[in-house]
Every structure is written in structure tokens, then in C-alpha cells.
Scaffold this motif. Structure first.
Motif, PDB file in Angstrom:
ATOM      1  N   GLN A 187      25.742  38.669  42.701  1.00 46.65           N
ATOM      2  CA  GLN A 187      25.188  38.375  41.386  1.00 46.65           C
ATOM      3  C   GLN A 187      25.176  39.622  40.507  1.00 46.65           C
ATOM      4  OE1 GLN A 187      24.335  35.264  40.459  1.00 46.65           O
ATOM      5  NE2 GLN A 187      24.809  34.455  42.509  1.00 46.65           N
ATOM      6  N   THR A 188      25.317  39.394  39.222  1.00 47.28           N
ATOM      7  CA  THR A 188      25.215  40.461  38.235  1.00 47.28           C
ATOM      8  C   THR A 188      23.791  40.498  37.704  1.00 47.28           C
ATOM      9  OG1 THR A 188      27.526  40.133  37.587  1.00 47.28           O
ATOM     10  CG2 THR A 188      26.122  41.344  36.054  1.00 47.28           C
ATOM     11  N   VAL A 189      23.159  41.652  37.800  1.00 46.94           N
ATOM     12  CA  VAL A 189      21.731  41.765  37.489  1.00 46.94           C
ATOM     13  C   VAL A 189      21.521  42.826  36.407  1.00 46.94           C
ATOM     14  CG1 VAL A 189      19.454  42.394  38.393  1.00 46.94           C
ATOM     15  CG2 VAL A 189      21.030  41.022  39.789  1.00 46.94           C
ATOM     16  N   LEU A 190      20.772  42.468  35.382  1.00 49.55           N
ATOM     17  CA  LEU A 190      20.306  43.440  34.400  1.00 49.55           C
ATOM     18  C   LEU A 190      18.947  43.951  34.858  1.00 49.55           C
ATOM     19  CD1 LEU A 190      20.254  44.971  31.702  1.00 49.55           C
ATOM     20  CD2 LEU A 190      19.380  42.864  30.635  1.00 49.55           C
ATOM     21  N   VAL A 191      18.853  45.233  35.166  1.00 49.19           N
ATOM     22  CA  VAL A 191      17.617  45.822  35.694  1.00 49.19           C
ATOM     23  C   VAL A 191      16.670  46.098  34.534  1.00 49.19           C
ATOM     24  CG1 VAL A 191      16.602  47.696  37.011  1.00 49.19           C
ATOM     25  CG2 VAL A 191      18.865  46.815  37.636  1.00 49.19           C
ATOM     26  N   GLU A 192      15.468  45.512  34.620  1.00 54.85           N
ATOM     27  CA  GLU A 192      14.516  45.598  33.521  1.00 54.85           C
ATOM     28  C   GLU A 192      13.483  46.695  33.702  1.00 54.85           C
ATOM     29  OE1 GLU A 192      12.859  41.708  33.280  1.00 54.85           O
ATOM     30  OE2 GLU A 192      14.800  40.719  33.074  1.00 54.85           O
ATOM     31  N   GLY A 193      13.143  47.028  34.948  1.00 53.13           N
ATOM     32  CA  GLY A 193      12.131  48.047  35.174  1.00 53.13           C
ATOM     33  C   GLY A 193      11.599  47.964  36.582  1.00 53.13           C
ATOM     34  N   ALA A 194      10.484  48.627  36.827  1.00 53.02           N
ATOM     35  CA  ALA A 194       9.867  48.594  38.150  1.00 53.02           C
ATOM     36  C   ALA A 194       9.434  47.173  38.486  1.00 53.02           C
ATOM     37  CB  ALA A 194       8.659  49.533  38.194  1.00 53.02           C
ATOM     38  N   SER A 195       9.521  46.823  39.770  1.00 52.18           N
ATOM     39  CA  SER A 195       9.063  45.500  40.192  1.00 52.18           C
ATOM     40  C   SER A 195       7.593  45.328  39.855  1.00 52.18           C
ATOM     41  CB  SER A 195       9.272  45.316  41.696  1.00 52.18           C
ATOM     42  OG  SER A 195      10.643  45.170  42.001  1.00 52.18           O
ATOM     43  N   LYS A 196       7.213  44.097  39.586  1.00 52.73           N
ATOM     44  CA  LYS A 196       5.835  43.808  39.174  1.00 52.73           C
ATOM     45  C   LYS A 196       4.824  44.321  40.195  1.00 52.73           C
ATOM     46  CE  LYS A 196       4.216  40.021  36.656  1.00 52.73           C
ATOM     47  NZ  LYS A 196       4.085  38.567  36.453  1.00 52.73           N
ATOM     48  N   SER A 197       5.182  44.242  41.480  1.00 51.83           N
ATOM     49  CA  SER A 197       4.269  44.705  42.525  1.00 51.83           C
ATOM     50  C   SER A 197       3.997  46.200  42.444  1.00 51.83           C
ATOM     51  CB  SER A 197       4.844  44.366  43.907  1.00 51.83           C
ATOM     52  OG  SER A 197       6.091  45.018  44.103  1.00 51.83           O
ATOM     53  N   LYS A 249       3.582  47.886  39.603  1.00 55.87           N
ATOM     54  CA  LYS A 249       2.748  48.175  38.432  1.00 55.87           C
ATOM     55  C   LYS A 249       3.334  49.286  37.560  1.00 55.87           C
ATOM     56  CE  LYS A 249      -1.423  46.555  40.768  1.00 55.87           C
ATOM     57  NZ  LYS A 249      -2.801  46.853  41.204  1.00 55.87           N
ATOM     58  N   GLY A 250       4.621  49.191  37.339  1.00 58.03           N
ATOM     59  CA  GLY A 250       5.277  50.129  36.440  1.00 58.03           C
ATOM     60  C   GLY A 250       5.689  51.442  37.059  1.00 58.03           C
TER      61      GLY A 250
END
Length: 496
Positions: A409-419, A421-422
Motif C-alpha cells: 500500500q501507498t501511505v501518506l505519513v501524517e505524524g506520530a501515531s495517536k498512541s 501523543k505527538g
């Protein structure tokens, strides 16, 4: 939409000299942005303000402002019912927020400003923050967020019997197409990879500068109103005039994905389906709220389409773009909903094959026509139906995600995983596929992936997301990638 409003409030306050703090104790201004779609909104607001009461008593000069739909709904009455509120600001008055706050800081009495801009609609344009200014967590040297929110319209003319939005957001007002395109281009030039177009009924968009609506729309489905929309022409104009991301030059700036929310089924036209077939930049996922699978309930909801119409629109979208997925919204326990009505909703969910859905128990809202219908479905029945709806939705979603294990799959990385906490230091990031599935990726140097489009092998299916392994070496760490603080209000005359 509320996130977008919060972004715009941050923007106008920053432009007036604001910087940010993380603790209420350090603030001169606290804004509570509210939503009134669900019940008990004012009680929740009262609770949040109550938590700030000791701070307000200790610092009477602290300005507490309430914005959003509860502010618009209640207006000046809110000042009399909830202690410690200094300022009430409606969604159409965001541009006035800095001046109103300064008046409060100068000793003005509490006030409400909740005027619709019906005669001269205003849409605030995003501007890149200054180099020395504070940025939101997760932004890098690009200066734009990975996913940019761009409003196309505000208000709603649908008048669904359960919905308070027409009262709190006013009638439909459309932004000029040229202004939308220019803002999308500005975001992309500043580094945004994805743009999400926003509107209460985003696909009802109209602008006389665009080509005329396709007149064959709607006739085959018995829907003559939907042919007035020019939304598909707006999508084509964005794809034509904004630089698009080129996988051959992955570091170059360009628009990789274009999404929109929330469309109304009445305007899910053949022209929109053709746009999905023709424009590769459009995400392969549509969130299309249905609310009920029963024609009888849909009539009581004043949704102005039938089950057959909805299914035909959904199938047309899926035929237009192979692999396109759908999600939806459903209300259970609407006044008069019988067990047979609810069974029809469950059968629709199975028939369309939604990969996810948001389910809600009906709650009476002020100023809505449904109040006249009563609230005759017992709370226990609502809860039981909602549980059955979620059980079916989770089974469909689980089967969909399980089928993706082992795929690329092609994934656009948005940021740290929600778990996390940034926190990017833990080596876990999340992003979305072209069909909007959430994918978590564990990798060293995770910060270098934020804003990147990467190839991932799906290794596991979680309850509501996927896990994936990065294919290929991660890119080198991006310069300037670090945590930044939100703006804090300060005197605009201060040199600091």
C-alpha cells in the motif's frame, strides 16, 4: 469544520501578536470552540468553564471566550447562564476575534457577537506563518500541515429534520472557485501533501465562473435538484491548475491527494463519479452519510432521496474507480423508527459494504423540525440498536482490513501515531492509504517520514487500523523537524 475554525482562530490571533502556551495558567486568553450537533453540548461547556473557575477568580483579567455552534445557538443568553464567560463569538465572526479580545482586556463588559455574514460572506485565507513564529506540532520546515483544510462553502440549505446546522451555520454561501484554487495552491507550495475540501454539503458547490452544470444529471435517478451542482468542475479545476505530486520526484512539492467532506447523496451526481474516474489525485474513498436505510424514516428525516437512489449513487462511485471504498453516518432511534426500519438500515449497510461508519443515537436538538415528532424510541432500544449496528460495522471492517494483510500500500505519513501523543521519538508514525485506511509504521528515525509518501507492506490488521512495514530505506531526517509550541496571546504592541 471545527478543526478548521480552530486553525483560523489561531491564525487571526497569531497575526494580531499571539503566541501560545500549553497550560491554562500561563494564558491571557482561553477559547473554547464548541459543537452542538450532539446533545448536552451546553452542559459539557458548563463543565469545562467550571474547571477554569478557580483560575478566573484568581486572575479576573483572564479572558474566557466561547466560539463555535453553541456560541451561535445560544448567543447572549449564554453569558447569563454560564458564569465566567467574557466573550461569545459565532463562526462567522472569527475575523473579529482579536479586536473583541482586546476590548475585553481593556475592561469592556461581557458581550456576544454572533452575526451571520449572509450579505457579504467572508472566508479567511490561510497564510504561511512567519519563520520566527510558533507552529503546530507536526509541522516541519515546509510551514504547512501535511493535510490542509480548505473550506469551499458554509451553511446548509438541506433542512434535515434532525439537524441544527442550518440554525448555527446559516444558509449556504459559496466561496469563489478562484479563491479556493489559490488557497490550495498556497498550501501545496508551502509543503502540504493532501488537501481536504470542507463544506456542510460540500458537493452542492456552485460558482458562475465554472462551466455550467452537466444537465443530464439526476434524471436517471429521479433527482432533478442535484444537476445544479458544479462541484465536479471545481475538482477538475484544482487538478488542472495546482501542481500535482510526481512519484518520480518524491521530494518535490505537489498535491498528492484531494479529498472532500461531507457530501450529500442528493448531489452525488454522475459528473462527480466521472471526476473520480478521470482524476487520479482524488482519494479512492468517499464518506457519504446515509442516516437510515428505510425510505419511511428518510422521508421523516427530510433527506430528499430514497434508499434506491443512495445505493445507485454508491454503486456508481465504486464503478467509476476500482477499489473505491465508502464510509457513512447512521442515526438509530429516530422518532417513529420501528424494528423493521432498523432492519432495513442493517441490510443497507450489508448491501453497500461500508468499510467503516459513525453511528449515533438520535437526540433532540433545539430549533429542529424533528422536535414535533417526539422522542418515542426508548433509550434502551436505541442503545441496543446502536450495539447491533456497530457489531455489523466492525465485522465488515475487520473482513476488509484482514484482506489487506500481505498487500503493498501507498501511505501518506501524517505524524506520530495517536498512541504516542505527538511524540516522534518513540519510532512510531501513522498515515493513511489512498482508501483512507489508517496504517501504523514502526521505524527508526520516524520523524523523517512525516509528510512523505511511502510504500508499505501490510503486516497486521488491528481493530480499527492496520500495521505495516516500510519497504525500502527510510529517507534521511528532515532539517528543522522538532516540536514547536502553540501561540500565546500577547500585547500586539510588544516588540517580543
Amino acid at each position: 469544520m471545527n478543526v478548521h475554525d480552530s486553525d483560523r482562530m489561531e491564525g487571526v490571533l497569531r497575526a494580531a501578536g499571539g503566541i501560545g502556551v500549553e497550560r491554562p495558567e500561563d494564558a491571557d486568553l482561553i477559547v473554547l470552540n464548541t459543537c452542538s450537533v450532539r446533545e448536552k453540548a451546553e452542559q459539557k461547556l458548563r463543565s469545562e468553564v467550571g474547571k477554569l473557575a478557580p483560575l478566573k477568580r484568581a486572575r479576573p483579567d483572564l479572558v474566557i471566550a466561547v466560539a463555535g455552534c453553541v456560541a451561535q445557538q445560544e448567543g447572549e443568553a449564554l453569558l447569563g447562564r454560564v458564569r465566567h464567560i467574557d466573550l461569545v463569538v459565532g463562526p462567522d465572526n472569527i475575523a473579529e476575534l482579536p479586536a473583541l479580545v482586546m476590548e475585553q482586556m481593556a475592561g469592556a463588559p461581557p458581550m456576544a457577537r454572533t452575526e451571520f455574514d449572509t450579505n457579504a460572506p467572508r472566508f479567511l485565507m490561510w497564510s504561511p506563518p512567519p519563520a520566527e513564529g510558533a507552529l503546530f506540532e507536526g509541522r516541519d520546515a515546509r510551514s504547512a500541515p501535511v493535510i490542509a483544510l480548505v473550506t469551499t462553502m458554509k451553511g446548509c440549505d438541506e433542512r434535515c429534520s434532525f439537524c441544527i446546522v442550518p440554525h448555527t451555520r446559516g444558509p449556504e454561501r459559496y466561496r469563489a472557485a478562484r479563491e479556493i484554487i489559490d488557497e490550495v495552491r498556497r498550501f501545496v507550495h508551502a509543503g502540504a501533501r493532501e488537501v481536504l475540501l470542507l463544506g456542510q454539503t460540500v458537493n452542492s458547490f456552485r460558482d458562475p465562473s465554472l462551466p455550467a452544470p452537466d444537465r443530464e444529471e439526476g434524471s436517471a435517478l429521479g433527482n432533478t435538484d442535484s444537476d445544479e451542482t458544479q462541484f465536479a468542475h471545481l475538482l477538475r479545476a484544482i487538478a488542472r491548475e495546482v501542481p500535482l505530486w510526481d512519484p518520480r520526484s518524491p521530494k518535490a512539492r505537489g498535491l498528492a491527494r484531494l479529498r472532500y467532506t461531507s457530501p450529500h447523496p442528493r448531489h452525488a451526481t454522475a459528473s462527480l463519479a466521472r471526476a473520480h474516474a478521470e482524476l487520479d489525485v482524488l482519494a479512492h474513498h468517499v464518506h457519504l452519510p446515509v442516516q437510515s436505510g428505510s425510505d419511511r424514516v428518510l422521508r421523516r428525516m427530510i433527506r430528499r432521496y430514497t434508499r434506491a437512489h443512495y445505493v445507485a449513487c454508491a454503486e456508481r462511485l465504486k464503478r467509476a474507480r476500482g477499489g473505491l471504498t465508502l464510509s457513512t453516518d447512521v442515526i438509530v432511534g429516530f422518532p417513529g423508527e420501528t424494528e423493521d426500519d432498523f432492519a432495513q438500515t442493517l441490510s443497507l449497510v450489508r448491501e453497500v459494504g461500508f468499510v467503516s461508519l459513525y453511528g449515533f443515537k438520535y437526540s433532540p436538538r433545539p430549533h429542529t423540525p424533528a422536535l414535533r415528532l417526539g422522542d418515542d424510541v426508548p433509550e434502551t432500544v436505541k442503545s441496543e440498536r446502536l450495539a447491533r449496528l456497530f457489531e455489523l460495522a466492525e465485522a465488515l471492517g475487520a473482513a476488509h482490513r484482514a484482506a489487506l494483510v500481505g498487500t503493498r500500500q501507498t501511505v501518506l505519513v501524517e505524524g506520530a501515531s495517536k498512541s504516542e501523543k505527538g511524540d516522534l521519538s518513540h519510532g512510531r508514525v501513522q498515515g493513511r492509504t489512498e482508501r483512507s485506511e489508517i496504517v501504523h509504521i514502526d521505524t527508526p528515525n520516524a520523524g523523517s517520514l512525516v509528510g512523505e509518501i511511502v510504500e508499505v507492506e501490510i503486516t497486521r490488521a488491528n481493530k480499527h487500523s492496520l500495521g505495516g512495514a516500510l519497504l525500502g530505506a527510510p529517507p534521511p531526517a528532515a532539517p528543522g523537524m522538532h516540536s514547536r509550541r502553540l501561540p500565546l496571546w500577547k500585547d500586539a504592541t510588544s516588540p517580543h
